[in-house]
Design an enzyme around this catalytic site. Sequence first.
Site, mmCIF file in Angstrom:
data_model
loop_
_atom_site.group_PDB
_atom_site.id
_atom_site.type_symbol
_atom_site.label_atom_id
_atom_site.label_comp_id
_atom_site.label_asym_id
_atom_site.label_seq_id
_atom_site.Cartn_x
_atom_site.Cartn_y
_atom_site.Cartn_z
ATOM 1 N N ASP B 89 2.901 2.340 -9.491
ATOM 2 C CA ASP B 89 2.502 1.128 -8.767
ATOM 3 C C ASP B 89 2.765 -0.094 -9.642
ATOM 4 O OD1 ASP B 89 1.136 -0.925 -7.337
ATOM 5 O OD2 ASP B 89 -0.144 0.593 -6.428
ATOM 6 N N SER B 139 1.424 -3.101 -1.897
ATOM 7 C CA SER B 139 1.549 -1.640 -1.926
ATOM 8 C C SER B 139 1.395 -1.012 -0.552
ATOM 9 C CB SER B 139 0.491 -1.043 -2.863
ATOM 10 O OG SER B 139 0.616 -1.571 -4.153
ATOM 11 N N PHE B 328 -12.877 11.375 -9.821
ATOM 12 C CA PHE B 328 -13.276 11.283 -11.217
ATOM 13 C C PHE B 328 -13.982 9.987 -11.586
ATOM 14 C CE2 PHE B 328 -9.613 14.268 -11.405
ATOM 15 C CZ PHE B 328 -10.296 15.351 -11.935
ATOM 16 N N GLU B 372 0.653 9.076 -7.824
ATOM 17 C CA GLU B 372 0.707 7.635 -8.106
ATOM 18 C C GLU B 372 0.086 7.306 -9.451
ATOM 19 O OE1 GLU B 372 -0.770 3.269 -6.534
ATOM 20 O OE2 GLU B 372 -2.118 4.976 -6.526
ATOM 21 N N HIS B 381 -1.668 -7.055 -13.383
ATOM 22 C CA HIS B 381 -2.467 -8.116 -12.759
ATOM 23 C C HIS B 381 -3.375 -8.786 -13.796
ATOM 24 C CE1 HIS B 381 -1.362 -7.971 -8.588
ATOM 25 N NE2 HIS B 381 -1.717 -6.716 -8.407
ATOM 26 N N ASP B 418 6.560 0.850 -5.970
ATOM 27 C CA ASP B 418 6.395 0.137 -4.701
ATOM 28 C C ASP B 418 6.882 -1.304 -4.814
ATOM 29 O OD1 ASP B 418 4.350 -0.358 -6.467
ATOM 30 O OD2 ASP B 418 2.722 -0.020 -5.034
ATOM 31 N N HIS B 419 6.702 -1.883 -5.991
ATOM 32 C CA HIS B 419 7.112 -3.279 -6.225
ATOM 33 C C HIS B 419 7.081 -3.532 -7.720
ATOM 34 C CE1 HIS B 419 2.936 -4.102 -7.133
ATOM 35 N NE2 HIS B 419 2.608 -3.460 -6.017
ATOM 36 N N HIS B 514 2.511 -9.787 -8.037
ATOM 37 C CA HIS B 514 3.674 -8.924 -7.831
ATOM 38 C C HIS B 514 4.946 -9.770 -7.915
ATOM 39 C CE1 HIS B 514 1.022 -6.113 -5.141
ATOM 40 N NE2 HIS B 514 0.611 -6.175 -6.390
#
Lengths: 207, 559
Positions: B89, B139, B328, B372, B381, B418-419, B514
């Site tokens: 991701d 996403s 988890f 993922e 981010h 995804d990006h 992104h």
Amino acid sequence: MKSMNQKLAGGSMMPWRLHFYRVSTCLPLVVALWWLAPAVSAGNDRTCAQPIVGAQYTLSQQNAKATVTVDIFLRRTEMLWVFPDLAVAELWDPGASGRPKLTRYFDDHQRGIEYQPEEVEAEPARLAFMLLGPDGCRWVEQLVFAGEAGRQTWTLKDVVKDKNAVAAAFTQRERYLTVDYADIGDNETDEFFRSTIHLGFKAPHRH
Amino acid sequence: MHAVHKTALTLMSLALLGACSDDDTRVVNPVPMEPPAASNILAAAEVANNTDNAWYGAANTKTVEAAARATSSTVSQGKAKNIILFVGDGMGISTVTAARILEGQMLGKLGEEHVLSFGKFPYAGLAKTYNVDAQTPDSAGTMTAMMSGVKTDVGVIGVDEDIARGDCSTVAGNELVTALEIAEIAGKSTGILSTARITHATPAATYAKSADRNWEDVSDMPQNAIDAGCQDIASQLVNFEANLEALYSGIDVDGIEVIMGGGRRHFLPKDASFNSPDSTSSVEGDRTDGRDLTNEWQAQYPQGKYIFGQAGFDALDTASTSHVMALFNESHMRYETDRSNDISGEPSLSAMTGKAIEILDNNPEGFFLMVESGRIDHSHHAGNAHIALRDTIELAAAVQAAVDATDPSDTLIIVTADHGHVMTIGGYPARGNSILGKVVSVGSTEPALAADGLPHTTITYTNGRGFRDLGNETDADVTYGLDIVSGRVDLTNVNTEASGYHQEALVPASSETHSGEDVGIYAYGPGAELVRGTNEQNVIFHIMDYAGSLVTSADAVLP
């Protein structure tokens, strides 16, 4: 009422940003014992003659013109700090593992942002500890700090005794949609979060 | 032109032709494999500076291998019994490059020459990531494209572009079927792994249909959506089997066999009595409908294992486990750098991948697995490249674990993103300069100074929260408790390689964003040869379908 821009860009209006750490760093015992105070950790139902569930203070700062109103509500182990002038509230949860979590609510937008443990430090918890006095069973009338930004004065305006009002303050915010701060970057198309991203948001100070 | 030079250049040109021939099997001419004619000996000597050079030799070998693959290549429709889709991701091209260099440098190499596990894959291409309504995507839209073969809008899960985001009433009639669902119908085992919440956009797009990616549990939904009958994402995961069987009458599927990730809070009631032993909140669950979805899942799969920590994970008997749901963490799982700080312990992505395959490959019909690495995105981010790259390196380890655990003759492995993110690699650092360090120019031993007289790092971000010097902090999200610092800072005495260092950012923003550029697609196994060129991102679904004959197999099962 403050505009969204002012609120999001104006983190410095948060009272514990007023260099409270200058006080807390002088009181290592307080830092070590924060949240262990019975009044805070148990709503004082069991340890005080009268339940301690909330109070309203005004905060004035030597170098600031405005006086800020702060409502403090206690529910079991949680503390809710409400800033009506800013339409912002902060819920502090001590966490099951002893690591505090913060959720910041924006009342005008009925939205909230959740901070995970370790992403913030809990100055408000330390402050509440001091506002509750040495025995944890009474709100102090006045507390004065000589901070870096000038003298700050917390003045008690009202003692909240209505448990229903306290419950309502919590419940109102718990209905808001919330999101992890880590997820804000994935919500660019949400108008509320887009405003947050573009304007920047100053969270409580961490030391 | 001199005849000798002409011959030599012809030889070199033919070698280059071999390199280009990989794009078209009909014109393959593996010239470099043929011994040079006697008349060309002198010519070979003329180009000895080239041919004796290790760079030349290695590239020529690669070319010969590519030519051989192209020559022997046959269409691999239906040959992939197993399909594994890895999604990093936010793992844009610059992230892959920087992670490659960092892993190499951690291994004691200069770094640039290093190759990540999926960098060794024989086929690669590019994916255009935009959403139908967004130049820079998210996403939800991108993963929906990869899983369904249909590009859609930003922020929506498993539905097409006719959806109105946030409007429950527009879901019905616009649902998309996903590769995981088709594989399930076809009788394969299925699994989803994520280091993010398992209800987060990327994993959710494998199994859910939602008008909003944020409807992770019922408390996240507006009342009108609940009243209109829309189901929250966590509920859709637990009810996956029943929902799918309701969608296609007459089918009998056995549900998703392996579910591992974070996000317990979306599965538990808002009641402290349901807290997990390693809860971080006083009340862990968020659900306001009183449902305990972990209990509901266990009731559906009495032989299945619900686990929440490392001990339960270690105790899994993969030979006998039919279903497992592992949650988890209350929210996202920890960053790889921060994993050791978890209360009950969290397995690594590579450990989860290995164990998932051990469970899924018990089915002779094969399996579909989506893995993922969800927190590369989050660290970017937060503006922390170190932690993002360490998660990328762990993704590469997970890919290697999958390669090691499967047979390349019957397993298609695709690695993609995804990006991307706005992290860049710049300046003119010397070869082998620390990828996380300050730029030290070729021939120099001191950091190069920018026009403002200050040193600068090779990696920077275009936007975000900006500079932090948090030492050895292992949680990138700590940055959210600090004020934004935009622009330049004097880094002279700052250790920019430390995990707690956050790179400078030009444009101040509460969260780094992104990016809109293409991402890589790396493929290995039957059907991998279809990955080439520049593609719309939804092509990935079609490649998986072609390689595994997913739709054909599912059609055969449908009554």
